[in-house]
Design a protein around this motif. Structure first.
Motif, PDB file in Angstrom:
ATOM      1  N   ILE A  36       0.850  -1.100   0.120  1.00 29.05           N
ATOM      2  CA  ILE A  36      -0.135   0.046  -0.106  1.00 29.05           C
ATOM      3  C   ILE A  36       0.959   1.053  -0.084  1.00 29.05           C
ATOM      4  N   ASP A  37       0.480   2.411  -0.455  1.00 26.61           N
ATOM      5  CA  ASP A  37       1.369   3.449  -0.350  1.00 26.61           C
ATOM      6  C   ASP A  37       0.728   4.750  -0.238  1.00 26.61           C
ATOM      7  N   ALA A  38       1.666   5.819   0.289  1.00 27.07           N
ATOM      8  CA  ALA A  38       0.935   7.098   0.525  1.00 27.07           C
ATOM      9  C   ALA A  38       1.991   8.131  -0.039  1.00 27.07           C
ATOM     10  N   SER A  39       1.751   9.243   0.055  1.00 26.24           N
ATOM     11  CA  SER A  39       2.684  10.410  -0.811  1.00 26.24           C
ATOM     12  C   SER A  39       3.159  11.546   0.106  1.00 26.24           C
ATOM     13  N   ASP A  40       2.844  11.400   1.404  1.00 26.71           N
ATOM     14  CA  ASP A  40       3.120  12.306   2.445  1.00 26.71           C
ATOM     15  C   ASP A  40       3.146  11.640   3.801  1.00 26.71           C
ATOM     16  N   GLY A  41       3.805  12.393   4.904  1.00 25.79           N
ATOM     17  CA  GLY A  41       3.858  11.733   5.958  1.00 25.79           C
ATOM     18  C   GLY A  41       2.472  11.592   6.732  1.00 25.79           C
ATOM     19  N   GLU A  42       1.546  12.469   6.645  1.00 26.10           N
ATOM     20  CA  GLU A  42       0.354  12.562   7.275  1.00 26.10           C
ATOM     21  C   GLU A  42      -0.454  11.274   6.941  1.00 26.10           C
ATOM     22  N   ARG A  43      -0.563  11.090   5.580  1.00 29.14           N
ATOM     23  CA  ARG A  43      -1.232   9.884   5.040  1.00 29.14           C
ATOM     24  C   ARG A  43      -0.897   8.816   5.388  1.00 29.14           C
ATOM     25  N   ALA A  44       0.437   8.742   5.350  1.00 24.02           N
ATOM     26  CA  ALA A  44       1.210   7.608   5.891  1.00 24.02           C
ATOM     27  C   ALA A  44       0.852   7.210   7.420  1.00 24.02           C
ATOM     28  N   ILE A  45       0.551   8.231   8.209  1.00 22.43           N
ATOM     29  CA  ILE A  45       0.228   7.794   9.542  1.00 22.43           C
ATOM     30  C   ILE A  45      -1.251   7.096   9.538  1.00 22.43           C
ATOM     31  N   VAL A  64       3.678  18.173   3.191  1.00 18.84           N
ATOM     32  CA  VAL A  64       2.955  18.036   4.254  1.00 18.84           C
ATOM     33  C   VAL A  64       3.565  17.858   5.515  1.00 18.84           C
ATOM     34  N   MET A  65       4.046  16.589   5.639  1.00 20.04           N
ATOM     35  CA  MET A  65       4.735  16.042   6.884  1.00 20.04           C
ATOM     36  C   MET A  65       5.787  15.065   6.361  1.00 20.04           C
ATOM     37  N   ASP A  66       7.174  15.632   6.735  1.00 22.97           N
ATOM     38  CA  ASP A  66       8.320  14.815   6.250  1.00 22.97           C
ATOM     39  C   ASP A  66       8.526  13.612   7.135  1.00 22.97           C
ATOM     40  N   GLY A  67       9.246  12.730   6.506  1.00 28.00           N
ATOM     41  CA  GLY A  67       9.563  11.343   6.929  1.00 28.00           C
ATOM     42  C   GLY A  67      10.115  11.161   8.567  1.00 28.00           C
ATOM     43  N   LEU A  68      10.608  12.102   8.811  1.00 30.21           N
ATOM     44  CA  LEU A  68      11.180  11.961  10.127  1.00 30.21           C
ATOM     45  C   LEU A  68      10.249  12.397  11.270  1.00 30.21           C
ATOM     46  N   GLU A  69       9.607  13.344  10.878  1.00 27.92           N
ATOM     47  CA  GLU A  69       8.452  13.604  11.875  1.00 27.92           C
ATOM     48  C   GLU A  69       7.269  12.413  12.097  1.00 27.92           C
ATOM     49  N   ALA A  70       6.828  11.794  10.540  1.00 32.16           N
ATOM     50  CA  ALA A  70       6.019  10.857  10.617  1.00 32.16           C
ATOM     51  C   ALA A  70       6.374   9.641  11.472  1.00 32.16           C
ATOM     52  N   SER A  71       7.766   9.111  11.354  1.00 35.73           N
ATOM     53  CA  SER A  71       8.281   8.213  12.210  1.00 35.73           C
ATOM     54  C   SER A  71       8.286   8.365  13.533  1.00 35.73           C
ATOM     55  N   ARG A  72       8.665   9.725  13.753  1.00 38.35           N
ATOM     56  CA  ARG A  72       8.500  10.172  15.194  1.00 38.35           C
ATOM     57  C   ARG A  72       7.267   9.978  15.939  1.00 38.35           C
ATOM     58  N   ARG A  73       6.006  10.252  14.925  1.00 40.29           N
ATOM     59  CA  ARG A  73       4.832  10.191  15.583  1.00 40.29           C
ATOM     60  C   ARG A  73       4.428   8.789  15.572  1.00 40.29           C
ATOM     61  N   LEU A  74       4.719   7.996  14.352  1.00 39.29           N
ATOM     62  CA  LEU A  74       4.365   6.521  14.544  1.00 39.29           C
ATOM     63  C   LEU A  74       4.918   5.683  15.645  1.00 39.29           C
ATOM     64  N   LYS A  75       6.305   6.319  16.265  1.00 37.83           N
ATOM     65  CA  LYS A  75       6.865   5.490  17.189  1.00 37.83           C
ATOM     66  C   LYS A  75       6.270   5.884  18.631  1.00 37.83           C
ATOM     67  N   GLU A  76       5.855   7.029  18.735  1.00 40.90           N
ATOM     68  CA  GLU A  76       5.251   7.460  19.975  1.00 40.90           C
ATOM     69  C   GLU A  76       3.565   7.030  20.333  1.00 40.90           C
ATOM     70  N   ASP A  77       3.293   6.641  19.070  1.00 37.48           N
ATOM     71  CA  ASP A  77       1.696   5.972  19.152  1.00 37.48           C
ATOM     72  C   ASP A  77       1.855   4.273  19.666  1.00 37.48           C
ATOM     73  N   PRO A  78       1.324   4.047  20.874  1.00 42.55           N
ATOM     74  CA  PRO A  78       1.492   2.589  21.050  1.00 42.55           C
ATOM     75  C   PRO A  78       0.924   1.481  20.037  1.00 42.55           C
ATOM     76  N   GLU A  79      -0.069   2.376  19.311  1.00 40.02           N
ATOM     77  CA  GLU A  79      -0.525   1.206  18.342  1.00 40.02           C
ATOM     78  C   GLU A  79       0.168   1.125  16.963  1.00 40.02           C
ATOM     79  N   THR A  80       0.966   1.883  16.839  1.00 40.92           N
ATOM     80  CA  THR A  80       1.952   1.822  15.608  1.00 40.92           C
ATOM     81  C   THR A  80       3.479   1.538  15.973  1.00 40.92           C
ATOM     82  N   ALA A  81       3.839   1.832  17.251  1.00 42.97           N
ATOM     83  CA  ALA A  81       5.171   1.716  17.586  1.00 42.97           C
ATOM     84  C   ALA A  81       5.873   0.710  17.367  1.00 42.97           C
ATOM     85  N   ALA A  82       5.278  -0.541  17.027  1.00 45.09           N
ATOM     86  CA  ALA A  82       6.024  -1.774  16.934  1.00 45.09           C
ATOM     87  C   ALA A  82       6.404  -1.873  15.396  1.00 45.09           C
TER      88      ALA A  82
END
Lengths: 128, 798
Positions: A36-45, A64-82
């Motif tokens: 599956i794919d996304a073209s920006d960080g927000e959509r990726a989350i 919209v949102m760069d990859g570093l920011e998106a990764s950080r948020r994904l890792k902060e969210d317990p649902e997606t951290a793993a």
């Protein structure tokens, strides 16, 4: 390690360059992954929360949102951290790579990469 | 002439009037003298009519001699001068004046004097054409004013005697705000003075060729001794002058003395200054000394150039290169990626010709990637943004690593390699990664330029405080005229020859910069048809960091002697130390301590100062007084805080109780070097796996033992207990499960951590046994992760 219903492992590819999304998707699909794919960080989350991919391949420089920011948020969210994240970036300097890894990514791959190499990395991480 | 009296008419005789000596000659002679004089002389009567004017005067007035007699200045068209003259006489002034002539093309100097007594009434007017001198002055002024550089002139005593308008502007100081101030350039701009060590004296320079003294290279080896360079010492004269004389000479050398006073911009040199007012700017200050003809040091001139724009451009250039690099990578990813897919047959079968052509596209896109990386590297190096982490590096190890990565390429090219490393090669002080980069570059070139069947030779030798590494090929060699240019950017010897070989033309330039950043030099020797040898040097790492293996405590000898009255404390220290790989001897009394120290020659002693039979400080004194024990480092451990006394008595270190384990170990490491490497036992029936692991682990500083089945493994453990075991589960003779069982049930070995390695899913009925192992890793193994895991386990264990 969750697999999608039909047993195929799901990869989320995030890049604002459609050619690169197609390249990565093609290679991974050939090797039996669902992509599956996304073209920006927000959509990726959003997609990561909905679809629970097994792994995320993330570009760094995106609108919209760069990859570093998106990764950080994904890792902060317990649902997606793993979910393991692999950064794919044109930023090649050591400090840039370190920044990527500090943000919680498992691997940092500098562009240009070969599809074979990328598929190998995805296998290595998912089969570990 | 300023001391002359105001003219009055008639006036009394003037005792102070200056007069020539001797007897005045006759009138015709006087006339001839007047005609020869360069100055224009005019005798005016009471009505200011010209009674007499010499030829020079007529010239200045621009008239024939015949025209002037009897005329007034006004009549001759010089009304301006007439008016000034009248005004001056009316006001009683007679100081010299300078004016533009009526037609404006001449600058005329004039001065009026009352005529001598003998010629009653009237005045003598002296006029001179100063046009040329005036122009010279004003031209110089204009040149200074309009040159972009600012000029500031300092005296030897740091007083500003001149500052050009642009200097004022650059320094953000109001016009005329600089002259008269006593300061230095750095102080003026609020920059920290440059740090400089004391320079060598000239005579030292002459004998040791150190070039610290600014006097060095002034002209040959002359110093700038006042009052004249002529008196200075030339190398030829040196023999005839005693060293003491030379030393004395330095003591009167202005340059040397001012240098000693630490005036940062006193002398020649270029520095960069930042200015914050009125707007932040970068200035380059170039200082040069000024001497008079006798060679006396008079002034220093600081020329200031605004280099703000230059710096901004550099910054822009670097940002540009970095951006371009990113921008190029994205399309390259698509080009490379899609071609790779097609070549790998992922998009269907392709024929041989298509495959060949796409191979060329692959090669060239790889070349572009290298070029981009090299450009980024160059840009970072040039802007000084490369941060090196310099550590003692085993060059031999780096050579082995680099050759490892080139193995396939070397084999494919049909080449041999030869490695010659000096057996006592000291460690180099270098950045390991960057050193690898340089070596990889040189080896890659050597491989590219070698003919099939040739040999690439790598050498590493100590030489003159440096480690010298060389890479030699047996290629076509490089013609002498190219050697010098070889390390410049984009330089390639022969484009027709190098076209097949590829490369970016930046590699050697990068190597040069890196080597120089690490404090070394790079060079090349070459002979056409025989081959080329590239060599570079690196400084040898400091002794303290370069721990020789001999210093490490070995089994049975060179142990640590722990001296403590309290056996519990001694045991505690022993436990700390054995965990970190040290052998330990214990003594609870001063008597035992001294005996052990003499007989056992421990590598170090930890000494409690509270002993029953003797004061610890007395023990320390006896140890340092005894020839056989004085070199053993002693760490004083005490609840009594007396560091000063300990150190005076010769203790190497002082630690306060309660003892901090980490500090004790780090103190010992400081004194003795790192602890012996932990021993890892690798057990696997696959010999290749064993070899790979052995290599990886020893390169990471582990000591490695190997075994190829369970039986061998148990024998190895019995011979020497490892700190950790890497164990394959599937093996012949005795499998891994049995080994775990045997090790974990024997009391003397049960504390060995075991990491189980398996390529298959583990039998679930044996999970219970496997749970005795601390870790489990799956094959294929990733060396890096494995090492990290082992390190983590060993640290946890201690």
């Amino acid at each position: 390690m969750s697999a999608s219903e039909d047993g195929m492992r799901k990869v989320l590819v995030v890049d604002d360059e459609p050619h690169i999304v197609r390249l990565v998707s093609f290679a991974l699909t050939n090797h039996g992954f669902e992509v599956i794919d996304a073209s920006d960080g927000e959509r990726a989350i959003e997609l990561a929360r909905q679809e629970r991919p097994d792994i995320i391949l993330m570009d760094v420089m995106m609108p919209v949102m760069d990859g570093l920011e998106a990764s950080r948020r994904l890792k902060e969210d317990p649902e997606t951290a793993a979910i393991p994240i692999v950064m794919l970036s044109a930023k090649s300097q050591k400090y840039e790579q370190e920044a990527g890894l500090e943000g919680g990514a498992e691997r940092y791959i500098v562009k240009p990469f070969t599809p074979k190499e990328l598929v190998g990395e995805v296998h290595a991480i998912l089969d570990a | 002439m300023a001391d002359e009296h105001v003219a009055e008419d008639p006036r009394p005789p003037d005792p102070e009037r200056r007069a020539g000596g001797g007897t005045l000659p006759d009138a015709p002679v006087v006339g001839a003298l007047l005609e020869l004089t360069g100055d224009g002389l005019i005798w005016l009567d009471e009505e200011r009519r010209i009674l007499y004017a010499n030829a020079a005067a007529a010239d200045v007035l621009g008239r024939d001699v015949g025209e002037v007699s009897g005329a007034t200045l006004t009549e001759l068209g010089w009304g301006v001068l007439q008016d000034r003259l009248d005004a001056a006489l009316a006001e009683g002034r007679n100081e010299p004046d300078c004016m533009l002539c009526p037609t404006g093309e001449k600058r005329v100097y004039w001065r009026v004097e009352p005529a001598p007594d003998a010629v009653s009434g009237g005045h003598i007017l002296v006029i001179r054409d100063e046009t040329r001198r005036f122009l010279n002055d004003s031209w110089t002024q204009a040149i200074i004013t309009h040159s972009g550089n600012g000029l500031v002139v300092f005296t030897r005593d740091d007083m500003i005697v001149y500052a050009s308008p642009s200097a004022h502007k650059m320094l953000g100081v109001a016009e005329d705000g600089l002259v008269g101030r006593t300061t230095t350039m750095c102080e003026l701009t609020g920059n920290a003075p440059l740090e400089r060590g004391e320079p060598s004296r000239c005579w030292d320079v002459l004998s040791c060729e150190k070039v610290d003294c600014p006097a060095y290279e002034a002209e040959h080896l002359h110093c700038w001794h006042t009052p004249g360079r002529g008196e200075c010492i030339t190398p030829e004269a040196e023999d005839s002058v005693s060293a003491e004389d030379l030393r004395k000479r330095c003591d009167t050398c202005e340059v040397y003395l001012s240098y000693l006073q630490g005036r940062e911009d006193e002398l020649e040199g270029t520095t960069e200054l930042t200015v914050t007012e009125p707007v932040p700017r970068m200035l380059r200050a170039q200082t040069s000394p000024i001497f008079n003809e006798a060679g006396e040091y008079l002034y220093r001139v600081v020329s200031l150039a605004d280099i703000t724009r230059e710096r901004e451009m550099e910054q822009l250039k670097n940002e540009f290169v970095s951006t371009v690099s990113h921008e190029l990578r994205t399309p390259l990813t698509s080009i490379k990626g899609y071609v790779d897919l097609v070549v790998d047959g992922e998009a269907g079968e392709i024929n041989e010709v298509q495959s060949e052509f796409l191979g060329i596209v692959q090669e060239n896109s790889d070349r572009l990637v290298t070029l981009i990386n090299d450009l980024l590297d160059i840009s970072r190096i040039e802007s000084g943004r490369v941060h090196l982490s310099i550590h003692p590096v085993d060059v031999a190890e780096v050579i082995a690593d680099v050759l490892g990565t080139f193995r396939t390429m070397i084999e494919q090219a049909g080449l041999d390699t030869e490695v010659d490393i000096h057996e006592d090669l000291p460690h180099a002080a270098a950045d390991r990664d960057r050193l690898g980069q340089v070596l990889a570059n040189l080896v890659s070139n050597a491989v590219k330029y070698s003919p099939e069947g040739g040999t690439v030779t790598l050498r590493a030798q100590p030489h003159d405080g440096m480690v010298v590494v060389s890479v030699a090929d047996q290629g076509i060699g490089i013609a002498e005229e190219h050697l010098e240019e070889l390390f410049s950017k984009f330089y390639r010897v022969d484009s027709s020859y190098t076209r097949d070989i590829g490369g970016t033309g930046l590699g050697l330039s990068i190597c040069k910069s890196i080597v120089e950043l690490m404090g070394g030099r790079i060079g090349v020797r070459s002979e056409a048809g025989v081959g080329s040898t590239f060599s570079f040097s690196l400084p040898v790492a400091e002794e303290a960091e370069d721990v020789s293996l001999d210093a490490l405590p070995q089994r049975g000898e060179g142990a640590i002697l722990v001296v403590d009255r309290d056996p519990v404390v001694a045991d505690l220290i022993e436990r700390y130390l054995t965990r970190h790989g040290y052998e330990v001897l214990k003594a609870h009394t001063a008597r035992d301590a001294l005996r052990f120290a003499r007989d056992e020659q421990p590598a170090a002693i930890t000494l409690d100062v509270m002993l029953d039979d003797m004061d610890g400080f007395d023990v320390l004194k006896q140890l340092t007084d005894d020839e056989t024990t004085k070199d053993i480092p002693v760490i004083v451990l005490s609840i009594v805080c007396d560091e000063g006394r300990s150190c005076r008595l010769g203790a190497a270190r002082y630690l306060e109780k309660p003892i901090d384990q980490d500090r004790l170990v780090s103190t010992l490491t400081d004194l003795l070097g790192p602890t012996p490497s932990p021993l890892v036992l690798v057990v696997d029936d696959d010999r290749d796996t064993v070899r790979t692991l052995e290599q990886t682990l020893s390169s990471r500083g582990f000591e490695v033992a190997t075994a190829h089945d369970g039986r061998e493994a148990l024998d190895s453990v019995a011979a020497r207990k490892p700190d950790l075991m890497l164990l394959d589960l599937r093996m012949p003779v005795m499998d891994g499960y049995e080994v775990i069982h045997a090790i974990k049930t024997a009391p003397e070995t049960m504390d060995i951590p075991i990491v189980a390695m398996t390529a298959y899913h583990v039998d679930s009925d044996k999970d219970a046994i496997l749970s005795l192992a601390v870790g489990q890793v799956s094959k294929p193994l990733e060396a890096e992760n494995l090492v990290l895991e082992i390190e983590a386990l060993l640290t946890e264990d201690s």
